[in-house]
Motif scaffolding. Structure first.
Motif, mmCIF file in Angstrom:
data_model
loop_
_atom_site.group_PDB
_atom_site.id
_atom_site.type_symbol
_atom_site.label_atom_id
_atom_site.label_comp_id
_atom_site.label_asym_id
_atom_site.label_seq_id
_atom_site.Cartn_x
_atom_site.Cartn_y
_atom_site.Cartn_z
ATOM 1 N N ASP A 133 -6.423 -9.111 3.551
ATOM 2 C CA ASP A 133 -6.235 -8.583 2.155
ATOM 3 C C ASP A 133 -4.991 -8.327 2.147
ATOM 4 O O ASP A 133 -4.416 -7.638 1.204
ATOM 5 C CB ASP A 133 -7.203 -7.764 1.775
ATOM 6 C CG ASP A 133 -7.300 -6.397 2.355
ATOM 7 O OD1 ASP A 133 -6.338 -6.330 3.425
ATOM 8 O OD2 ASP A 133 -7.806 -5.515 2.080
ATOM 9 N N ASP A 134 -4.233 -8.786 3.077
ATOM 10 C CA ASP A 134 -2.552 -8.313 3.062
ATOM 11 C C ASP A 134 -2.355 -6.728 3.411
ATOM 12 O O ASP A 134 -1.155 -6.358 2.988
ATOM 13 C CB ASP A 134 -1.668 -8.668 2.062
ATOM 14 C CG ASP A 134 -1.344 -10.301 1.928
ATOM 15 O OD1 ASP A 134 -1.400 -10.757 3.061
ATOM 16 O OD2 ASP A 134 -1.410 -10.977 0.934
ATOM 17 N N ASN A 135 -3.373 -5.961 3.796
ATOM 18 C CA ASN A 135 -3.165 -4.707 4.141
ATOM 19 C C ASN A 135 -2.558 -4.415 5.417
ATOM 20 O O ASN A 135 -3.231 -4.953 6.275
ATOM 21 C CB ASN A 135 -4.394 -3.940 3.988
ATOM 22 C CG ASN A 135 -4.501 -2.254 4.220
ATOM 23 O OD1 ASN A 135 -4.055 -1.987 5.069
ATOM 24 N ND2 ASN A 135 -4.690 -1.641 3.098
ATOM 25 N N GLY A 136 -1.506 -3.682 5.510
ATOM 26 C CA GLY A 136 -0.969 -3.611 6.721
ATOM 27 C C GLY A 136 -1.174 -2.144 7.673
ATOM 28 O O GLY A 136 -0.452 -1.834 8.501
ATOM 29 N N VAL A 137 -2.370 -1.649 7.265
ATOM 30 C CA VAL A 137 -2.452 -0.171 8.007
ATOM 31 C C VAL A 137 -3.547 -0.249 9.018
ATOM 32 O O VAL A 137 -4.630 -0.885 8.877
ATOM 33 C CB VAL A 137 -2.995 0.729 6.898
ATOM 34 C CG1 VAL A 137 -3.227 2.072 7.606
ATOM 35 C CG2 VAL A 137 -1.944 1.025 5.823
ATOM 36 N N ASN A 138 -3.158 0.083 10.364
ATOM 37 C CA ASN A 138 -4.010 -0.039 11.317
ATOM 38 C C ASN A 138 -4.564 1.665 11.436
ATOM 39 O O ASN A 138 -3.609 2.530 12.041
ATOM 40 C CB ASN A 138 -3.261 -0.287 12.749
ATOM 41 C CG ASN A 138 -4.282 -0.138 13.881
ATOM 42 O OD1 ASN A 138 -5.203 0.642 13.909
ATOM 43 N ND2 ASN A 138 -3.712 -1.178 14.920
ATOM 44 N N VAL A 139 -5.606 2.083 10.993
ATOM 45 C CA VAL A 139 -5.856 3.254 11.089
ATOM 46 C C VAL A 139 -6.221 4.030 12.423
ATOM 47 O O VAL A 139 -5.751 5.498 12.280
ATOM 48 C CB VAL A 139 -7.518 3.669 10.152
ATOM 49 C CG1 VAL A 139 -7.812 4.914 10.303
ATOM 50 C CG2 VAL A 139 -7.490 2.720 8.797
ATOM 51 N N THR A 140 -6.491 3.368 13.208
ATOM 52 C CA THR A 140 -6.396 4.139 14.769
ATOM 53 C C THR A 140 -5.086 4.512 15.259
ATOM 54 O O THR A 140 -4.720 5.527 15.747
ATOM 55 C CB THR A 140 -7.122 3.252 15.688
ATOM 56 O OG1 THR A 140 -8.323 2.758 15.389
ATOM 57 C CG2 THR A 140 -7.194 3.437 17.032
ATOM 58 N N ALA A 141 -4.069 3.628 14.909
ATOM 59 C CA ALA A 141 -2.856 3.772 15.352
ATOM 60 C C ALA A 141 -2.238 4.856 14.484
ATOM 61 O O ALA A 141 -1.531 5.818 14.823
ATOM 62 C CB ALA A 141 -1.970 2.487 15.078
ATOM 63 N N GLN A 142 -2.635 5.016 12.829
ATOM 64 C CA GLN A 142 -2.032 5.851 12.323
ATOM 65 C C GLN A 142 -2.748 7.449 12.451
ATOM 66 O O GLN A 142 -1.941 8.315 12.437
ATOM 67 C CB GLN A 142 -2.285 5.718 10.793
ATOM 68 C CG GLN A 142 -1.483 4.461 10.172
ATOM 69 C CD GLN A 142 -0.226 4.820 10.082
ATOM 70 O OE1 GLN A 142 0.363 5.759 9.487
ATOM 71 N NE2 GLN A 142 0.718 3.973 10.597
ATOM 72 N N ALA A 143 -3.906 7.367 13.060
ATOM 73 C CA ALA A 143 -4.406 8.560 13.111
ATOM 74 C C ALA A 143 -3.680 9.064 14.776
ATOM 75 O O ALA A 143 -3.397 10.321 14.920
ATOM 76 C CB ALA A 143 -5.906 8.765 13.395
ATOM 77 N N SER A 144 -3.633 8.152 15.513
ATOM 78 C CA SER A 144 -2.967 8.621 16.635
ATOM 79 C C SER A 144 -1.574 9.200 16.580
ATOM 80 O O SER A 144 -1.188 10.257 17.161
ATOM 81 C CB SER A 144 -2.983 7.437 17.718
ATOM 82 O OG SER A 144 -2.104 7.810 18.744
#
Length: 128
Positions: free
Chosen positions: A87-98
């Motif tokens: 869906d063209d979303n560029g967020v990796n939640v795991t990487a962002q939480a880290s």
């Protein structure tokens, strides 16, 4: 008052502002993890500062104060053009939480350094 405008305290002040801006961008990224076509925000500061310091070192006139270099170096918030989902979303939640945890530890360290420097000033004022 020279102590309050020392290079180290000015740098810690700017670092704290950078980390605060970065934490806000990370929070936006996590909040929009399910938003289609949302692109991850990235905050940069180090490369801009390095460029400004290199430019200042090449000039004939010495830099008057670190504050002038730091104040003229903005934080840059950009969108990554990386697609991680269909869906063209560029967020990796795991990487962002880290990254949020790493950023929080850096903020805590900078606050501890500021508190230590101001503790020295407080001791000098109290004469103890």
């Amino acid at each position: 008052m020279e102590f309050l405008s020392s290079n180290s305290l000015v740098m810690m002040e700017k670092s704290l502002g950078y980390l605060w801006t970065k934490q806000a961008a990370i929070a936006d990224n996590i909040a929009n993890a399910e938003t289609p076509e949302y692109k991850e925000k990235v905050v940069t500061f180090e490369s801009s500062l390095k460029g400004k310091l290199q430019a200042a070192s090449r000039t004939a006139a010495p830099v008057k104060s670190m504050r002038s270099v730091l104040e003229s170096t903005p934080f840059s918030v950009t969108e990554q053009q990386v697609q991680t989902r269909m869906d063209d979303n560029g967020v990796n939640v795991t990487a962002q939480a880290s990254e949020a945890m790493r950023n929080a530890f850096q903020m805590r360290y900078v606050m501890s350094c500021i508190n230590s420097d101001l503790g020295i000033l407080r001791t000098a004022i109290n004469g103890q």
